[in-house]
Design an enzyme around this catalytic site. Sequence first.
Site, PDB file in Angstrom:
ATOM      1  N   GLU A 272       7.240  -3.841  16.690  1.00  9.40           N
ATOM      2  CA  GLU A 272       6.212  -2.871  16.282  1.00  9.40           C
ATOM      3  C   GLU A 272       5.638  -2.207  17.523  1.00  9.40           C
ATOM      4  O   GLU A 272       5.252  -2.880  18.466  1.00  9.40           O
ATOM      5  CB  GLU A 272       5.087  -3.577  15.504  1.00  9.40           C
ATOM      6  CG  GLU A 272       4.051  -2.620  14.933  1.00  9.40           C
ATOM      7  CD  GLU A 272       2.891  -3.335  14.236  1.00  9.40           C
ATOM      8  OE1 GLU A 272       3.144  -4.159  13.333  1.00  9.40           O
ATOM      9  OE2 GLU A 272       1.737  -3.070  14.608  1.00  9.40           O
TER      10      GLU A 272
ATOM     11  N   TRP B 242       0.806  -1.234   0.000  1.00 14.07           N
ATOM     12  CA  TRP B 242       0.000   0.000   0.000  1.00 14.07           C
ATOM     13  C   TRP B 242       0.834   1.277   0.000  1.00 14.07           C
ATOM     14  O   TRP B 242       0.490   2.265  -0.606  1.00 14.07           O
ATOM     15  CB  TRP B 242      -0.928   0.034   1.216  1.00 14.07           C
ATOM     16  CG  TRP B 242      -1.783  -1.175   1.372  1.00 14.07           C
ATOM     17  CD1 TRP B 242      -2.317  -1.935   0.362  1.00 14.07           C
ATOM     18  CD2 TRP B 242      -2.206  -1.790   2.598  1.00 14.07           C
ATOM     19  NE1 TRP B 242      -3.055  -2.961   0.884  1.00 14.07           N
ATOM     20  CE2 TRP B 242      -3.011  -2.900   2.259  1.00 14.07           C
ATOM     21  CE3 TRP B 242      -2.018  -1.496   3.949  1.00 14.07           C
ATOM     22  CZ2 TRP B 242      -3.599  -3.717   3.215  1.00 14.07           C
ATOM     23  CZ3 TRP B 242      -2.603  -2.303   4.907  1.00 14.07           C
ATOM     24  CH2 TRP B 242      -3.384  -3.409   4.536  1.00 14.07           C
ATOM     25  N   TYR B 243       1.947   1.261   0.745  1.00 13.99           N
ATOM     26  CA  TYR B 243       2.742   2.486   0.874  1.00 13.99           C
ATOM     27  C   TYR B 243       4.217   2.256   0.526  1.00 13.99           C
ATOM     28  O   TYR B 243       5.104   2.687   1.272  1.00 13.99           O
ATOM     29  CB  TYR B 243       2.629   3.053   2.305  1.00 13.99           C
ATOM     30  CG  TYR B 243       1.237   3.548   2.615  1.00 13.99           C
ATOM     31  CD1 TYR B 243       0.853   4.841   2.262  1.00 13.99           C
ATOM     32  CD2 TYR B 243       0.304   2.732   3.231  1.00 13.99           C
ATOM     33  CE1 TYR B 243      -0.429   5.301   2.521  1.00 13.99           C
ATOM     34  CE2 TYR B 243      -0.982   3.174   3.490  1.00 13.99           C
ATOM     35  CZ  TYR B 243      -1.336   4.461   3.140  1.00 13.99           C
ATOM     36  OH  TYR B 243      -2.609   4.911   3.396  1.00 13.99           O
TER      37      TYR B 243
ATOM     38  N   HIS C  78       3.313 -10.452   7.755  1.00 17.65           N
ATOM     39  CA  HIS C  78       2.419  -9.629   8.582  1.00 17.65           C
ATOM     40  C   HIS C  78       1.016 -10.220   8.693  1.00 17.65           C
ATOM     41  O   HIS C  78       0.062  -9.730   8.095  1.00 17.65           O
ATOM     42  CB  HIS C  78       2.384  -8.220   7.995  1.00 17.65           C
ATOM     43  CG  HIS C  78       1.922  -7.167   8.954  1.00 17.65           C
ATOM     44  ND1 HIS C  78       2.769  -6.540   9.851  1.00 17.65           N
ATOM     45  CD2 HIS C  78       0.707  -6.631   9.168  1.00 17.65           C
ATOM     46  CE1 HIS C  78       2.086  -5.661  10.551  1.00 17.65           C
ATOM     47  NE2 HIS C  78       0.828  -5.701  10.169  1.00 17.65           N
TER      48      HIS C  78
ATOM     49  N   TYR D  15       0.761  -0.381  21.730  1.00 10.10           N
ATOM     50  CA  TYR D  15       0.282   0.919  21.254  1.00 10.10           C
ATOM     51  C   TYR D  15       0.034   1.764  22.500  1.00 10.10           C
ATOM     52  O   TYR D  15      -0.755   1.374  23.367  1.00 10.10           O
ATOM     53  CB  TYR D  15      -0.964   0.748  20.360  1.00 10.10           C
ATOM     54  CG  TYR D  15      -0.505   0.338  18.973  1.00 10.10           C
ATOM     55  CD1 TYR D  15      -0.279   1.289  17.993  1.00 10.10           C
ATOM     56  CD2 TYR D  15      -0.168  -0.980  18.697  1.00 10.10           C
ATOM     57  CE1 TYR D  15       0.242   0.948  16.753  1.00 10.10           C
ATOM     58  CE2 TYR D  15       0.354  -1.339  17.454  1.00 10.10           C
ATOM     59  CZ  TYR D  15       0.556  -0.367  16.490  1.00 10.10           C
ATOM     60  OH  TYR D  15       1.083  -0.703  15.270  1.00 10.10           O
TER      61      TYR D  15
ATOM     62  N   GLU E 112       1.322 -10.706  14.217  1.00  7.67           N
ATOM     63  CA  GLU E 112       0.466 -10.622  15.403  1.00  7.67           C
ATOM     64  C   GLU E 112      -0.626 -11.680  15.389  1.00  7.67           C
ATOM     65  O   GLU E 112      -1.760 -11.399  15.002  1.00  7.67           O
ATOM     66  CB  GLU E 112      -0.173  -9.230  15.506  1.00  7.67           C
ATOM     67  CG  GLU E 112       0.802  -8.133  15.847  1.00  7.67           C
ATOM     68  CD  GLU E 112       0.122  -6.772  16.071  1.00  7.67           C
ATOM     69  OE1 GLU E 112      -1.106  -6.660  15.887  1.00  7.67           O
ATOM     70  OE2 GLU E 112       0.846  -5.834  16.434  1.00  7.67           O
TER      71      GLU E 112
ATOM     72  N   TYR F  87       1.819  -7.648   4.404  1.00 10.49           N
ATOM     73  CA  TYR F  87       0.551  -8.237   4.861  1.00 10.49           C
ATOM     74  C   TYR F  87       0.294  -9.545   4.105  1.00 10.49           C
ATOM     75  O   TYR F  87       0.688  -9.682   2.945  1.00 10.49           O
ATOM     76  CB  TYR F  87      -0.601  -7.279   4.610  1.00 10.49           C
ATOM     77  CG  TYR F  87      -0.784  -6.216   5.674  1.00 10.49           C
ATOM     78  CD1 TYR F  87      -1.718  -6.381   6.693  1.00 10.49           C
ATOM     79  CD2 TYR F  87      -0.030  -5.046   5.661  1.00 10.49           C
ATOM     80  CE1 TYR F  87      -1.910  -5.410   7.667  1.00 10.49           C
ATOM     81  CE2 TYR F  87      -0.214  -4.057   6.633  1.00 10.49           C
ATOM     82  CZ  TYR F  87      -1.159  -4.248   7.633  1.00 10.49           C
ATOM     83  OH  TYR F  87      -1.340  -3.287   8.593  1.00 10.49           O
TER      84      TYR F  87
END
Length: 472
Positions: free
Chosen positions: A398, A208-209, A272, A371, A310, A234
Amino acid sequence: MKESNKKNTLGRSWQVLLWVFLFAGFMGITVHGKESLEINAQMHEQWESEGAFWAKIAITICNQTDAAAKNWKIIFSLPEGGEIQDIWNGQENVMEENIIITAASYNTTIHEGETAEVGFIIRTAEKMELPQVKVTADMEERTEENFSKGYEEKKVQLQNAEKKAHSCDYDGKGVSVHGQLRVEGTQLVDEQGKPVVLHGMSSHGMAWYPQFTSEHILESIREKGANIFRAAMYTAEDGGYCEGNAQEAKQLTFDAVDRAIALDLYVVIDWHILSDHTPQLHKEEALEFFAEASERYAGNPAVIYEICNEPNGTDWGSDIKPYAMEVIPVIRKNSPDAVVLVGCNTWSQDVDVASMDKLDFENVMYTFHFYAGTHMLDAFCGKIETALRNGCGIFVSEWGTSRADGSNGVFLEESHRWLDYLDEKGISWINWSLSDKEESSAAFLPGTDSEGLGEEDLSESGRFVFDALNCN
Ligand code: DCB
């Protein structure tokens, strides 16, 4: 409610109820004058397979009020035989003919100005009529006291953002200095056996990026003090390796890995997994991918393999560990010295559980992810400490300054606490993420030109993290 009333009220709570037709865009109700709680329901995809009808749906609750929305519930019913097949950022409860979606552990409260997004896949026997969705939430207005506390918190966060991270054992040097890494006890050490701490940035989804993993960007993070980069590929999301995009995803990933190696950075190749929950689901693809990657980078001291990002809703002993026991030998066959990172259950938080039933391989580390707006240091450091006590090396491959959904916040004060703690323990970290996505964990502001990056393009998170990359 009159203005005057509102000011004098110390903490009121009330319930709101919203109705929306699924797929009908958004609607809201007014809570105070112009501010409202809005819900937006959208069907992103619909398809027919295995003799059934499937639909992918996302519902966003956007809290534009000045009260916190707690215990939110999304309620609807499905035709006979209809069921939810997969759900993220929420939990499914079935009550008679109703499906009630409640929050995940990390998004029970939608604070003022924040949003929560829940997504799910529905399977029905017949093509589905549009169901009507009801949303309820308990609204809790801040007390005057709470309100000023909230304001203070924000001020503290900003001050801390400007404060430079304290110095630590980190030296920011790359592969040409530290060489082949290994794990001694619970510590990552370099070729000379000296403890080493790595700091760096993760890509967002490579498919995506990819533009934010350019030579220019990787050079910029190295200049800021990074010595590691993580390429997040991913597996199960749109554009993922196991979603019919293996060739492209792999090529984008290998290209980024090559650029990082050329810049003397350590690099993590990250399988991922996320909405695929258990690494067992795509084990065959993983075995094939890691055989190819480890052959391509055979013996390259820069490359670290992260075999499952994860896992969630699965089990260490029966799922993750057996997967690791198959994948690690495949990597080691080509690259016997490579450090391998292994994720654990609950979005890589249950390192304590894994540590009670360790893997019998050298040079393995267990990943812990956090997070800062969801996982408070005080509540989670016990897991890390248990794992360390049980002899497991920990690697934070992460972490984000936001809440666990990648947005809202940022939470810089808690991030600061976490980084201090990791420094103290000599634990390496990689921040999420190098992207300009409109979410607070992204290091760059939306619309950033990846080739002409400047200080003004950094988000609040980007400024904080880039500053922390170099803590000397
Ligand atoms: C992890 C994932 C990562 C995810 C970030 C932030 O998920 F490893 O893939 O990134 O943390 O949520 C997000 C992106 C979004 C994207 C989304 C789906 O930032 O732009 O739309 O992935 O591809 C976590 C981490 C922790 C928890 C839950 C999740 N937790 N999760 O503790 O509950 O459900 O995604």
